[in-house]
Design a protein around this motif. Structure first.
Motif, PDB file in Angstrom:
ATOM      1  N   ILE A  46      43.599  37.574  37.835  1.00 43.73           N
ATOM      2  CA  ILE A  46      42.976  37.942  39.111  1.00 43.73           C
ATOM      3  C   ILE A  46      44.021  38.421  40.132  1.00 43.73           C
ATOM      4  CG2 ILE A  46      42.933  35.696  40.333  1.00 43.73           C
ATOM      5  CD1 ILE A  46      39.833  36.475  40.693  1.00 43.73           C
ATOM      6  N   GLU A  47      45.239  37.862  40.047  1.00 43.70           N
ATOM      7  CA  GLU A  47      46.307  38.344  40.944  1.00 43.70           C
ATOM      8  C   GLU A  47      46.692  39.786  40.583  1.00 43.70           C
ATOM      9  OE1 GLU A  47      46.334  35.349  39.616  1.00 43.70           O
ATOM     10  OE2 GLU A  47      46.556  33.927  41.282  1.00 43.70           O
ATOM     11  N   GLN A  48      46.795  39.993  39.271  1.00 40.13           N
ATOM     12  CA  GLN A  48      47.095  41.371  38.827  1.00 40.13           C
ATOM     13  C   GLN A  48      46.017  42.338  39.318  1.00 40.13           C
ATOM     14  OE1 GLN A  48      47.825  41.884  34.619  1.00 40.13           O
ATOM     15  NE2 GLN A  48      48.957  39.951  34.486  1.00 40.13           N
ATOM     16  N   LEU A  49      44.775  41.844  39.218  1.00 34.48           N
ATOM     17  CA  LEU A  49      43.664  42.691  39.659  1.00 34.48           C
ATOM     18  C   LEU A  49      43.755  42.980  41.160  1.00 34.48           C
ATOM     19  CD1 LEU A  49      40.977  44.074  38.946  1.00 34.48           C
ATOM     20  CD2 LEU A  49      39.838  41.896  39.401  1.00 34.48           C
ATOM     21  N   HIS A  50      44.090  41.939  41.916  1.00 33.64           N
ATOM     22  CA  HIS A  50      44.254  42.129  43.367  1.00 33.64           C
ATOM     23  C   HIS A  50      45.314  43.189  43.653  1.00 33.64           C
ATOM     24  CE1 HIS A  50      42.531  37.946  44.652  1.00 33.64           C
ATOM     25  NE2 HIS A  50      41.625  38.758  44.161  1.00 33.64           N
ATOM     26  N   ASP A  72      44.613  45.571  30.417  1.00 34.61           N
ATOM     27  CA  ASP A  72      44.588  46.787  31.238  1.00 34.61           C
ATOM     28  C   ASP A  72      43.152  47.299  31.393  1.00 34.61           C
ATOM     29  OD1 ASP A  72      46.179  48.645  32.672  1.00 34.61           O
ATOM     30  OD2 ASP A  72      45.824  50.121  31.089  1.00 34.61           O
ATOM     31  N   SER A  73      42.435  47.328  30.289  1.00 31.85           N
ATOM     32  CA  SER A  73      41.064  47.846  30.327  1.00 31.85           C
ATOM     33  C   SER A  73      40.149  46.935  31.134  1.00 31.85           C
ATOM     34  CB  SER A  73      40.513  47.999  28.909  1.00 31.85           C
ATOM     35  OG  SER A  73      41.262  48.959  28.222  1.00 31.85           O
ATOM     36  N   ALA A  74      40.309  45.633  30.964  1.00 28.36           N
ATOM     37  CA  ALA A  74      39.457  44.685  31.698  1.00 28.36           C
ATOM     38  C   ALA A  74      39.680  44.833  33.204  1.00 28.36           C
ATOM     39  CB  ALA A  74      39.761  43.264  31.245  1.00 28.36           C
ATOM     40  N   GLN A  75      40.929  44.996  33.596  1.00 26.35           N
ATOM     41  CA  GLN A  75      41.210  45.186  35.028  1.00 26.35           C
ATOM     42  C   GLN A  75      40.644  46.508  35.522  1.00 26.35           C
ATOM     43  OE1 GLN A  75      45.041  44.261  36.447  1.00 26.35           O
ATOM     44  NE2 GLN A  75      45.182  42.356  35.296  1.00 26.35           N
ATOM     45  N   GLU A  76      40.725  47.505  34.674  1.00 19.88           N
ATOM     46  CA  GLU A  76      40.165  48.807  35.039  1.00 19.88           C
ATOM     47  C   GLU A  76      38.648  48.702  35.236  1.00 19.88           C
ATOM     48  OE1 GLU A  76      42.303  51.276  35.539  1.00 19.88           O
ATOM     49  OE2 GLU A  76      40.654  52.524  36.270  1.00 19.88           O
ATOM     50  N   VAL A  77      38.017  47.910  34.382  1.00 22.99           N
ATOM     51  CA  VAL A  77      36.567  47.715  34.494  1.00 22.99           C
ATOM     52  C   VAL A  77      36.243  47.061  35.831  1.00 22.99           C
ATOM     53  CG1 VAL A  77      34.595  46.425  33.573  1.00 22.99           C
ATOM     54  CG2 VAL A  77      36.159  47.597  32.019  1.00 22.99           C
ATOM     55  N   PHE A  78      36.992  46.020  36.200  1.00 22.26           N
ATOM     56  CA  PHE A  78      36.701  45.338  37.460  1.00 22.26           C
ATOM     57  C   PHE A  78      37.008  46.230  38.678  1.00 22.26           C
ATOM     58  CE2 PHE A  78      36.848  41.276  34.998  1.00 22.26           C
ATOM     59  CZ  PHE A  78      35.575  40.845  35.355  1.00 22.26           C
ATOM     60  N   ILE A  79      37.986  47.095  38.542  1.00 17.86           N
ATOM     61  CA  ILE A  79      38.265  48.033  39.645  1.00 17.86           C
ATOM     62  C   ILE A  79      37.090  48.997  39.820  1.00 17.86           C
ATOM     63  CG2 ILE A  79      39.737  49.978  40.350  1.00 17.86           C
ATOM     64  CD1 ILE A  79      42.098  48.404  39.127  1.00 17.86           C
ATOM     65  N   ARG A  94      28.091  47.504  30.277  1.00 16.58           N
ATOM     66  CA  ARG A  94      27.981  48.957  30.045  1.00 16.58           C
ATOM     67  C   ARG A  94      29.270  49.658  30.483  1.00 16.58           C
ATOM     68  NH1 ARG A  94      23.267  51.235  33.205  1.00 16.58           N
ATOM     69  NH2 ARG A  94      22.077  49.838  31.881  1.00 16.58           N
ATOM     70  N   ILE A  95      29.745  49.256  31.661  1.00 21.11           N
ATOM     71  CA  ILE A  95      31.014  49.855  32.144  1.00 21.11           C
ATOM     72  C   ILE A  95      32.158  49.526  31.181  1.00 21.11           C
ATOM     73  CG2 ILE A  95      32.735  49.784  34.000  1.00 21.11           C
ATOM     74  CD1 ILE A  95      30.402  49.219  35.947  1.00 21.11           C
ATOM     75  N   ALA A  96      32.151  48.269  30.705  1.00 24.60           N
ATOM     76  CA  ALA A  96      33.240  47.846  29.813  1.00 24.60           C
ATOM     77  C   ALA A  96      33.203  48.604  28.495  1.00 24.60           C
ATOM     78  CB  ALA A  96      33.132  46.343  29.563  1.00 24.60           C
ATOM     79  N   VAL A  97      32.018  48.759  27.924  1.00 23.86           N
ATOM     80  CA  VAL A  97      31.899  49.472  26.641  1.00 23.86           C
ATOM     81  C   VAL A  97      32.357  50.920  26.799  1.00 23.86           C
ATOM     82  CG1 VAL A  97      30.216  50.378  24.980  1.00 23.86           C
ATOM     83  CG2 VAL A  97      30.123  47.975  25.660  1.00 23.86           C
ATOM     84  N   VAL A 155      34.067  48.354  39.019  1.00 24.69           N
ATOM     85  CA  VAL A 155      32.978  47.565  39.593  1.00 24.69           C
ATOM     86  C   VAL A 155      33.188  47.416  41.097  1.00 24.69           C
ATOM     87  CG1 VAL A 155      31.978  45.237  39.664  1.00 24.69           C
ATOM     88  CG2 VAL A 155      32.433  46.330  37.466  1.00 24.69           C
ATOM     89  N   TYR A 156      34.396  47.084  41.489  1.00 28.61           N
ATOM     90  CA  TYR A 156      34.707  46.916  42.914  1.00 28.61           C
ATOM     91  C   TYR A 156      34.381  48.201  43.703  1.00 28.61           C
ATOM     92  CZ  TYR A 156      37.471  45.836  47.091  1.00 28.61           C
ATOM     93  OH  TYR A 156      37.875  45.600  48.384  1.00 28.61           O
ATOM     94  N   ARG A 157      34.699  49.313  43.084  1.00 32.32           N
ATOM     95  CA  ARG A 157      34.482  50.604  43.756  1.00 32.32           C
ATOM     96  C   ARG A 157      32.995  50.936  43.859  1.00 32.32           C
ATOM     97  NH1 ARG A 157      37.070  55.025  40.453  1.00 32.32           N
ATOM     98  NH2 ARG A 157      39.004  53.936  40.871  1.00 32.32           N
ATOM     99  N   SER A 158      32.219  50.519  42.837  1.00 36.06           N
ATOM    100  CA  SER A 158      30.820  50.968  42.756  1.00 36.06           C
ATOM    101  C   SER A 158      29.810  49.902  43.149  1.00 36.06           C
ATOM    102  CB  SER A 158      30.517  51.436  41.322  1.00 36.06           C
ATOM    103  OG  SER A 158      31.507  52.315  40.884  1.00 36.06           O
ATOM    104  N   LEU A 159      30.294  48.732  43.447  1.00 33.14           N
ATOM    105  CA  LEU A 159      29.352  47.632  43.676  1.00 33.14           C
ATOM    106  C   LEU A 159      28.445  47.878  44.883  1.00 33.14           C
ATOM    107  CD1 LEU A 159      28.705  45.003  42.247  1.00 33.14           C
ATOM    108  CD2 LEU A 159      30.246  43.811  43.816  1.00 33.14           C
ATOM    109  N   LYS A 160      28.929  48.616  45.828  1.00 36.03           N
ATOM    110  CA  LYS A 160      28.106  48.917  47.010  1.00 36.03           C
ATOM    111  C   LYS A 160      26.881  49.743  46.641  1.00 36.03           C
ATOM    112  CE  LYS A 160      30.647  48.590  51.282  1.00 36.03           C
ATOM    113  NZ  LYS A 160      31.110  49.273  52.483  1.00 36.03           N
ATOM    114  N   LYS A 161      27.005  50.500  45.553  1.00 31.83           N
ATOM    115  CA  LYS A 161      25.898  51.376  45.151  1.00 31.83           C
ATOM    116  C   LYS A 161      24.989  50.717  44.108  1.00 31.83           C
ATOM    117  CE  LYS A 161      28.942  55.323  45.849  1.00 31.83           C
ATOM    118  NZ  LYS A 161      29.781  56.314  45.159  1.00 31.83           N
ATOM    119  N   PHE A 162      25.274  49.476  43.760  1.00 29.95           N
ATOM    120  CA  PHE A 162      24.465  48.795  42.740  1.00 29.95           C
ATOM    121  C   PHE A 162      23.043  48.599  43.257  1.00 29.95           C
ATOM    122  CE2 PHE A 162      23.189  44.887  40.384  1.00 29.95           C
ATOM    123  CZ  PHE A 162      23.286  45.414  39.113  1.00 29.95           C
TER     124      PHE A 162
END
Lengths: 202, 352
Positions: free
Chosen positions: B63-67, A57-64, A85-88, A66-73
């Motif tokens: 990755i599917e879950q993430l999608h 759950d946390s790992a997916q939250e981290v990638f979400i 850093r986001i993950a920690v 990232v997806y949301r903020s990647l444009k501002k990187f």
């Protein structure tokens, strides 16, 4: 985003060029970034939280995030440093949340034995070793994980980033925001604490 | 170097993070110091244990879950943006919220008030009844006020002739009024009933007058009977009102109007409330009036008030007879009966 995972055609590109492509509007490159970093990130989350589902759950939250903020990187640090850093921070917040504490307590009550029912990956036996050795290793891993779980947040971060993820001191300093001396001293104290905890059980 | 200086550097020594000189010093000390060597080995074991931890892999469908999560999260965000961000939708939603709040506030403010009003209704009634029962003076005040408000042509103090101005004013006021035959005057009286009813000396005379009057009015023998208390009216001969029991019980003590012996010996009789009420009703009946309503006390079941309508021509006679039943505690309004067809009278009973 792609509906199906295709073989990466961008594996030769570094993170920075993928991010630039993403910022240019090519959302598909995000999958490549996820595929590159998901294992390390997931392992970090698992070692931080000690629970497979919480880690997922946390790992997916981290990638979400990232997806949301990647444009501002802005490329002021490497992508992996930013990702860690986001993950920690996400894992630390999860540790503080009442929901996590409640679930942890329930897990503790449910599974008093050494078996870890929440981690399918630990059930995979290494066939190169004898069952006895494998069992002993599993037991030891579980005790080590319990020792990690008992560490406070900052010490846990140091041990995970340095001894599990194998990151250099300066990278840890960037991820955590501490100076190098603080990182070294915190790591030394964290290792000493772990040694004391493990000496009692091993 | 001392052990205390060496030990904090052991962690860095394991990572080879010390400078070359310090590395050599630590190596040298550990070779000679058994305790520091044990500490170093225990730390090395811990680091090895941590490093030996098998990497935990994410689920295969990570990755599917993430999608799925990204699609859900961002479609929800898009929907929210669509609902709230566009100007043309944002304003109506705000208005709708404001309207809903206004309705809610209205109900919050008004609902308890309605309930309170509803709850106050019986209280007000009870207070009104109590006031009417206990404070008859208030009623007389109200009556006086009513009289003061009434046009001079209808009510005038007894014996006081109308002035020309008053007459002129009344004529002016009379123009828009309805036809005279429809005018009904309403008055309110407080009657202190007598606990006992002796036959007064002049009762018979009055009854004779009454008889003559009613003979003239209705040409029936019924009207020749007395309606006053203390006057004998043989029960067997007395026509009764519906259900009032009047005349059924000879012990009521109505006196024969013709009996010379009763004329000489007035009978003192303590009358019950029902009997008093019957007397009043009979009086009304005798003057060809009608009983409109009777109000009884809540706890006592005693008659509290009676509302009647009598012919305007019988007004004087009615009052004369009524005063035999009790003492009027309110001044008797002098009414000019000309032009009036009926007079409504509300009699408030008080008991000694």
């Amino acid at each position: 985003m792609r509906e199906e995972i295709k073989p990466s055609t961008r594996s030769t590109q570094d993170d920075a060029s993928l991010i630039k492509a993403f910022q240019a509007g090519d959302k598909d490159v995000f999958d490549e970034l996820v595929l590159r970093h998901k294992d390390n990130l997931f392992n970090l989350c698992y070692r931080f939280l000690g629970d497979y589902h919480e880690a997922n759950d946390s790992a997916q939250e981290v990638f979400i995030k990232v997806y949301r903020s990647l444009k501002k990187f802005r490329f002021q640090s490497s992508f992996s440093t930013w990702l860690y850093r986001i993950a920690v921070n996400t894992c630390k917040n999860r540790l503080k949340s009442l929901d996590y504490r409640f679930k942890k307590r329930m897990r503790h009550l449910d599974s008093q034995g050494p078996a870890n029912g929440n981690n399918p990956s630990l059930d995979i036996a290494d066939e190169s070793r004898s069952p006895m050795v494998e069992l002993e290793k599993k037991e030891r891993s579980l005790l080590v994980q319990q020792a990690i779980d008992s560490l406070p947040g900052s010490k846990r971060t140091m041990v995970i980033l340095r001894d599990i993820e194998g990151l250099p001191y300066d990278e840890i300093a960037k991820i955590t925001g501490f100076n190098l001396g603080t990182v070294k001293s915190k790591l030394a104290r964290a290792r000493a604490d772990l040694r004391d905890k493990l000496r009692r059980v091993i | 170097m001392e052990c205390a200086e060496i030990r904090p550097s052991l962690s860095e020594y394991l990572d080879s993070a010390l400078d070359a000189q310090t590395m050599r010093l630590v190596e040298k000390h550990v070779l000679t110091c058994r305790k520091c060597k044990e500490t170093l080995e225990s730390l090395r074991s811990v680091v090895q244990d941590l490093g030996d931890l098998r990497p935990v892999k994410p689920p295969e469908d990570f990755i599917e879950q993430l999608h799925d999560r990204i699609v859900k999260r961002f479609s929800l965000k898009k929907l929210t943006m669509r609902l709230f961000v566009p100007f043309r939708i944002k304003i109506p939603l705000q208005f709708a919220t404001a309207a809903a709040m206004a309705v809610l506030i209205f109900f919050i403010i008004h609902t308890p008030e309605i309930e309170k009003e509803m709850a106050d209704i019986p209280k007000l009634k009870a207070i009104r009844e109590r006031v009417e029962e206990t404070d008859s003076m208030d009623v007389s005040k109200k009556l006086r006020e009513k009289e003061a408000l009434a046009p001079a042509s209808e009510i005038s103090p007894p014996g006081e002739p109308h002035s020309e101005k008053q007459l002129a004013a009344s004529q002016k006021e009379a123009v828009p009024k309805p036809p005279l035959k429809e005018i009904v005057k309403a008055i309110e009286l407080v009657l202190l009933l007598k606990s006992e009813a002796p036959m007064p000396d002049d009762t018979l005379k009055r009854d004779h007058d009454m008889k003559d009057f009613q003979a003239l009015e209705e040409g029936k023998t019924r009207g020749a009977r007395s309606s006053g208390m203390g006057i004998t009216a043989p029960a067997a001969k007395t026509p009764t009102m519906e259900g009032d029991g009047l005349g059924k019980d000879p012990s009521i003590g109505y006196l024969s109007e013709d009996g010379p012996e009763t004329k000489d010996e007035p009978i003192l009789k303590v009358l019950s409330h029902d009997e008093m009420l019957s007397s009043v009703r009979e009086l009304i009946y005798n003057v060809k009036g009608t009983v409109l309503s009777i109000e009884y006390g809540r706890n006592t079941d005693w008659p509290k008030s009676l509302e009647t309508e009598i012919p305007a021509g019988q007004y004087g006679f009615f009052f004369e007879k009524l005063q035999q039943l009790g003492t009027l505690q309110t001044p008797t309004p002098a009414i000019d009966a000309t032009g009036l067809e009926h007079i409504k009278i509300r009699i408030q009973f008080t008991y000694p």
